[in-house]
Design a protein around this motif. Structure first.
Motif, PDB file in Angstrom:
ATOM      1  N   LYS A 264      -3.465 -21.418  23.917  1.00 27.26           N
ATOM      2  CA  LYS A 264      -2.336 -20.634  24.419  1.00 27.26           C
ATOM      3  C   LYS A 264      -2.143 -19.371  23.584  1.00 27.26           C
ATOM      4  O   LYS A 264      -1.930 -18.268  24.123  1.00 27.26           O
ATOM      5  CB  LYS A 264      -1.070 -21.482  24.390  1.00 27.26           C
ATOM      6  CG  LYS A 264       0.207 -20.733  24.760  1.00 27.26           C
ATOM      7  CD  LYS A 264       1.424 -21.617  24.580  1.00 27.26           C
ATOM      8  CE  LYS A 264       2.714 -20.852  24.887  1.00 27.26           C
ATOM      9  NZ  LYS A 264       2.906 -19.717  23.971  1.00 27.26           N
ATOM     10  N   ASP A 269      -0.208 -14.239  27.181  1.00 28.67           N
ATOM     11  CA  ASP A 269       0.905 -14.433  28.113  1.00 28.67           C
ATOM     12  C   ASP A 269       0.645 -15.579  29.089  1.00 28.67           C
ATOM     13  O   ASP A 269       0.504 -15.376  30.299  1.00 28.67           O
ATOM     14  CB  ASP A 269       1.159 -13.142  28.889  1.00 28.67           C
ATOM     15  CG  ASP A 269       2.430 -13.235  29.733  1.00 28.67           C
ATOM     16  OD1 ASP A 269       3.280 -14.076  29.396  1.00 28.67           O
ATOM     17  OD2 ASP A 269       2.546 -12.474  30.719  1.00 28.67           O
ATOM     18  N   THR A 271       1.619 -20.132  29.474  1.00 28.59           N
ATOM     19  CA  THR A 271       2.408 -21.225  28.926  1.00 28.59           C
ATOM     20  C   THR A 271       1.499 -22.402  28.584  1.00 28.59           C
ATOM     21  O   THR A 271       0.338 -22.448  29.006  1.00 28.59           O
ATOM     22  CB  THR A 271       3.466 -21.702  29.939  1.00 28.59           C
ATOM     23  OG1 THR A 271       2.801 -22.310  31.060  1.00 28.59           O
ATOM     24  CG2 THR A 271       4.314 -20.528  30.422  1.00 28.59           C
ATOM     25  N   ASN A 273       1.859 -25.319  29.727  1.00 27.90           N
ATOM     26  CA  ASN A 273       1.603 -26.014  30.988  1.00 27.90           C
ATOM     27  C   ASN A 273       0.437 -25.368  31.733  1.00 27.90           C
ATOM     28  O   ASN A 273      -0.364 -26.052  32.375  1.00 27.90           O
ATOM     29  CB  ASN A 273       2.859 -26.008  31.854  1.00 27.90           C
ATOM     30  CG  ASN A 273       2.724 -26.895  33.076  1.00 27.90           C
ATOM     31  OD1 ASN A 273       2.477 -28.092  32.967  1.00 27.90           O
ATOM     32  ND2 ASN A 273       2.862 -26.311  34.259  1.00 27.90           N
ATOM     33  N   ASP A 274       0.325 -24.028  31.654  1.00 28.79           N
ATOM     34  CA  ASP A 274      -0.820 -23.343  32.267  1.00 28.79           C
ATOM     35  C   ASP A 274      -2.128 -23.822  31.644  1.00 28.79           C
ATOM     36  O   ASP A 274      -3.134 -24.012  32.340  1.00 28.79           O
ATOM     37  CB  ASP A 274      -0.705 -21.824  32.081  1.00 28.79           C
ATOM     38  CG  ASP A 274       0.522 -21.237  32.755  1.00 28.79           C
ATOM     39  OD1 ASP A 274       0.932 -21.793  33.788  1.00 28.79           O
ATOM     40  OD2 ASP A 274       1.062 -20.238  32.246  1.00 28.79           O
ATOM     41  N   HIS A 342      -1.586 -18.952  35.708  1.00 31.67           N
ATOM     42  CA  HIS A 342      -0.284 -18.459  35.275  1.00 31.67           C
ATOM     43  C   HIS A 342       0.290 -17.476  36.295  1.00 31.67           C
ATOM     44  O   HIS A 342       1.476 -17.570  36.658  1.00 31.67           O
ATOM     45  CB  HIS A 342      -0.416 -17.780  33.916  1.00 31.67           C
ATOM     46  CG  HIS A 342       0.846 -17.137  33.434  1.00 31.67           C
ATOM     47  ND1 HIS A 342       1.909 -17.862  32.950  1.00 31.67           N
ATOM     48  CD2 HIS A 342       1.235 -15.829  33.397  1.00 31.67           C
ATOM     49  CE1 HIS A 342       2.890 -17.042  32.613  1.00 31.67           C
ATOM     50  NE2 HIS A 342       2.514 -15.806  32.880  1.00 31.67           N
TER      51      HIS A 342
END
Length: 509
Positions: A264, A269, A271, A273-274, A342
């Motif tokens: 990450k 840019d 998250t 979760n992405d 994302h």
């Protein structure tokens, strides 16, 4: 009496002998710090003393005749904890492989509807390491019906039942419990009639919410100059979307959260979760390649979104919306794919809180919802048409501090989710104590060689790490088309709008 929401009730209507609708969990405990192994009787006494923290554990369903309304949760006046517990001793076969095989067999069986919808199997004779002198432990195989909880509340329930200190809590006598008398059929029918009279007000409320959400979406589209959203039934066919059988298999892989956080940080840019979704997408793409499946079109996942409020929090029930999301599996670069995921998620932001999934189901009376769910399966709708999505992926944040049960530390957990018609694979990712466990619940008759997904996760993470370190700064061009997945509710409203226009057109002609 507490009535189920339409979303909760839909999990009852979708259930069949080959598609039980319960959420499962396998919890592994290290009992080596205890002076003696935890006896099953001690576990029963401990659980009995904690029943008051989970009221739904002593509530069962009360059906309404002819399904004229949604069922109710009522106190089970004949509740007996022994009806919800089982004991198994693995003996010399107490290894993880035999445990997951046992769990798969147990999770294949639907919960009985004449009692509260949960069951726990206490597994003794289990060793955490695959060697004779491995640490002694035990395991719990837990089943909780999806009509009572969602993945997020399920994690909360387990946290409430366990302890946060290694010192065993004294087992106290259970708190007095006085169940409410069982309501008569006449009272239930009267209550159902009153609810039916309120339905027009619910539909009106939903219409206003839908109009507001549509307006927000149109404004956002104009501002960002986005193309029209994905059409309904636009997901590609995949090996996962075939008729399932009653067999289940649990496949899991664990990675360190620190590695995902490093990815990450390297990508900028995005998250966490992405990154998790990108890791799942890369593993799925590798599996599809081995199966010789077409990967020219991206898989579409449905990702549940919790709409729980801190000011209005229930320990049970489904409080979710859902978002359809392209996983960009047709993107060759695994790091660039995370950026695309994302952007796909950001583009659908206007729809996330548009209408919660339970509000959409308020439009359909219970008999129609039950019939629709049954016809969907029996007429094999999902096999005759392109699927709306290929698989669900749920990422549930768990506690990052150790949990205990009478001095035994929880060291690992595997979580499962229900499968249904033409959905042979579900992914549930759960974090705990600095690790993320990615759990694949699959039907082995649909997803062949599913055990290879364990290795795919590790290989995929290595590939993402290498690609992220070598990836140049990436920005979405302003004039580039952004695929915009909609929420499941918005998709359904769009389809219903087309049907209504067709009906009105025939009346005008």
């Amino acid at each position: 009496m507490r009535q189920l929401s339409e979303l909760d009730a839909s999990f009852l209507y979708l259930e069949s002998e080959i598609a039980p609708m319960h959420i499962g969990g396998v919890y592994l405990f290290d009992a080596s710090e205890r002076q003696e192994p935890l006896p099953f009787g001690t576990f029963v006494a401990y659980l009995r003393s904690r029943l008051h923290v989970v009221p739904v554990f002593r509530q069962r369903l009360k059906e309404i005749p002819l399904r004229l309304g949604r069922p109710y949760w009522i106190d089970d006046t004949e509740f007996s904890i022994e009806r919800h517990l089982a004991y198994v001793n693995l003996g010399e076969q107490g290894r993880r492989e035999s445990l997951t095989t046992l769990a798969a067999r147990i999770l294949e069986e639907p919960l009985k509807r004449d009692r509260p919808l949960w069951h726990i199997t206490f597994v003794d004779g289990f060793r955490l390491d695959d060697r004779p002198d491995g640490n002694e432990g035990f395991a719990l195989i837990v089943k909780l019906h999806h009509a009572a909880i969602d993945a997020f509340s399920g994690e909360e329930i387990i946290s409430k039942l366990l302890e946060y200190t290694p010192s065993p809590r004294p087992i106290t006598p259970p708190k007095p419990w006085h169940p409410s008398p069982q309501p008569s059929d006449e009272r239930v029918m009267l209550q159902a009639g009153a609810n039916m009279l309120r339905t027009p007000l619910q539909v009106t409320s939903l219409a206003f919410t839908a109009a507001e959400a549509t307006a927000r979406g149109l404004i956002q589209k104009q501002l960002r100059k986005l193309p029209l959203p994905l059409p309904l039934f636009s997901a590609p066919h995949s090996p996962f979307n075939r008729q399932i059988t009653g067999h289940r298999q649990i496949v899991s892989a664990t990675v360190e959260l620190s590695r995902l956080k490093s990815v990450k940080a390297a990508l900028g840019d995005v998250t966490l979760n992405d990154v998790v979704l990108g890791l799942c997408a890369e593993a799925l793409k590798r599996y599809l390649h081995r199966q010789g499946a077409d990967t020219d079109r991206s898989l579409v996942a449905i990702t549940p979104i919790s709409v729980r409020s801190n000011s209005l929090r229930r320990a049970t029930g489904n409080q979710m919306s859902a978002m359809l999301l392209e996983l960009a599996t047709n993107e060759p670069d695994p790091a660039r794919r995370i950026h695309r995921i994302h952007w796909n998620a950001v583009a659908s932001e206007p729809y996330r809180e548009a209408i919660a999934a339970d509000r959409l189901t308020e439009m359909l009376p219970s008999p129609m919802l039950a019939l629709s769910a049954r016809l969907y399966s029996e007429l094999q709708v999902a096999q005759r048409y392109q699927p709306v999505f290929n698989l669900p992926i749920t990422n549930v944040p768990g506690p990052q501090v150790p949990l205990y049960l009478q001095g035994a530390r929880l060291v690992q957990q595997y979580n499962t989710a229900p499968l249904f018609d033409s959905l042979g694979l579900v992914i549930v990712a759960v974090s705990y104590q600095g690790n993320l466990t990615i759990n694949f619940t699959l039907c082995p008759d649909v997803v062949a060689n599913g055990e290879a997904l364990t290795g795919d996760i590790e290989d995929s993470l290595k590939a993402i790490e290498e690609a992220a370190n070598g990836l140049e700064a990436w920005n979405q061009p302003e004039d580039a088309p952004i695929p915009v997945p909609q929420t499941l509710t918005d998709e359904a409203l769009t389809a219903m709008e087309k049907v209504l226009k067709g009906v009105l057109g025939r009346f005008r002609s």
